[in-house]
Design an enzyme around this catalytic site. Structure first.
Site, PDB file in Angstrom:
ATOM      1  N   GLY A  22      -2.505   7.925   1.972  1.00  0.00           N
ATOM      2  CA  GLY A  22      -3.782   7.325   1.661  1.00  0.00           C
ATOM      3  C   GLY A  22      -4.908   8.331   1.801  1.00  0.00           C
ATOM      4  N   CYS A  23      -6.073   7.970   1.250  1.00  0.00           N
ATOM      5  CA  CYS A  23      -7.198   8.907   1.250  1.00  0.00           C
ATOM      6  C   CYS A  23      -7.757   9.124   2.659  1.00  0.00           C
ATOM      7  CB  CYS A  23      -8.295   8.416   0.313  1.00  0.00           C
ATOM      8  SG  CYS A  23      -8.790   6.693   0.556  1.00  0.00           S
ATOM      9  N   TYR A  24      -7.999   8.047   3.404  1.00  0.00           N
ATOM     10  CA  TYR A  24      -8.478   8.200   4.777  1.00  0.00           C
ATOM     11  C   TYR A  24      -7.465   8.955   5.648  1.00  0.00           C
ATOM     12  CZ  TYR A  24     -12.453   4.887   4.352  1.00  0.00           C
ATOM     13  OH  TYR A  24     -13.639   4.257   4.041  1.00  0.00           O
ATOM     14  N   THR A  84      -5.246  11.141   4.758  1.00  0.00           N
ATOM     15  CA  THR A  84      -5.210  12.549   4.363  1.00  0.00           C
ATOM     16  C   THR A  84      -6.305  13.331   5.064  1.00  0.00           C
ATOM     17  OG1 THR A  84      -4.195  12.127   2.196  1.00  0.00           O
ATOM     18  CG2 THR A  84      -5.481  14.144   2.428  1.00  0.00           C
ATOM     19  N   ALA A  85      -7.546  12.870   4.945  1.00  0.00           N
ATOM     20  CA  ALA A  85      -8.667  13.587   5.564  1.00  0.00           C
ATOM     21  C   ALA A  85      -8.511  13.651   7.080  1.00  0.00           C
ATOM     22  CB  ALA A  85      -9.982  12.919   5.187  1.00  0.00           C
TER      23      ALA A  85
END
Length: 343
Positions: free
Chosen positions: A146-148, A150-151
């Site tokens: 997911g995007c969150y 990943t960061a």
């Protein structure tokens, strides 16, 4: 390589099409969207009006015969039903949804649905590119993070592995642009709701929480708990994650930065900022870069880690293509040599 995108009408799909269209080793031959099957791509995305592709209905048998890789950019619960039959027929599957990211009990609790059957969960590779390259190179079912997560994980994992933070719940403050909420119509995404507004949502119950914890524990090497607070920012795209944790004794800010630089020394998409230059969402917009920054606050004994990504690129489509490149043994930057958009 002939590839297809299933669920071709979302924001992440638009980025997949943009990246795959320019990829030197890929021919994007099929776009699948049951809701708009028979229509033309330009009707869904006017900015792609020069492309003449038609959106097609799902036909797994036909798809398996015509393509070698399939990207799923569908809502949760769809890829777990459709992907296994493709993999059994020798098709590489890269799933941008959450179906194959979590252990069964966590999936049931946080997604409120039944997870895929265990053989497929065990077979799936968690595709955090910089941390799972050996497994990705051997995988045939890749669960794109997911995007969150990943960061967050890009900033957190080097700290966990180095022992730079003490055992304690880690605070994660994550701000995202509105495109992270998807393209479907909902009141909270209306202009008048978002404009000149900033607000948290799903506090303590966001489904990316277990994903961060599970893979931080597995890859980072120690049990990890996070308090994850997502916030919606009135901008189209981008994620800025700020994490807070007690710093372990003996670590200075300079040591943390040098450690992280060493970890990512050969990672072409990671840029570690130093001095007073901090990550900004504008600096990664439209690109597959992840910008990182770190600070040790001696007064409070806290370590601060900051990560900026484009949620639609490094947080979704870009990392998916990066995983395709790793799997196929192609140059990691193939199709992804995108400079950030500015201003």
């Amino acid at each position: 390589m002939k590839v297809a995108v299933v669920g071709a009408t979302g924001y992440g799909s638009a980025e997949l099409i943009r990246i795959l269209h320019r990829h030197p080793y890929v021919d994007l031959t099929q776009l699948i969207s049951s809701s708009t099957a028979g229509g033309e791509l330009k009707e869904v995305f006017p900015h792609l009006s020069h492309l003449s592709q038609v959106l097609e209905e799902w036909d797994g048998e036909e798809l398996a015969e015509e393509v070698e890789a399939v990207f799923f950019a569908t809502p949760a619960g769809i890829s777990s039903r459709l992907a296994p039959s493709l993999v059994e027929k020798g098709v590489l599957v890269i799933d941008l949804a959450g179906d194959f990211r979590l252990e069964p009990e966590a999936y049931r609790k946080w997604y409120g649905a039944e997870p895929p059957t265990s053989p497929w969960l065990e077979r799936a590779v968690y595709g955090l590119s910089e941390w799972a390259a050996p497994a990705i190179r051997q995988g045939d079912l890749i669960a794109n993070p997911g995007c969150y997560p990943t960061a967050t994980l890009m900033a957190l994992l080097p700290l966990l592995q180095a022992g730079a933070i003490d055992d304690a719940p880690i605070m994660v403050d994550a701000k995202s642009g509105v495109s992270g909420a998807g393209r479907s119509l909902k009141q909270t995404s209306l202009f008048s709701e978002v404009n000149e507004n900033l607000h948290p949502y799903q506090v303590g119950v966001h489904r990316h929480t277990p994903e961060i914890e599970e893979h931080a524990t597995r890859i980072g090497g120690r049990k990890t708990q996070v308090l994850f607070i997502p916030q919606l920012v009135p901008m189209s795209r981008g994620i800025l994650v700020t994490l807070y944790a007690p710093v372990a004794e003996g670590w200075t800010g300079a040591q943390v930065v040098e450690r992280v630089k060493e970890v990512y020394r050969e990672a072409p998409f990671v840029r570690v900022r130093g001095g007073e230059s901090w990550p900004r969402t504008k600096d990664v917009q439209g690109s597959n870069f992840c910008d990182l920054g770190f600070h040790v606050d001696e007064r409070t004994g806290m370590l601060v880690g900051i990560a900026a990504i484009d949620n639609l690129v490094k947080g979704a489509a870009g990392q998916a293509v990066q995983n395709l490149n790793l799997r196929m043994g192609w140059p990691e930057m193939a199709g992804l040599d995108l400079l950030p958009q500015y201003p």
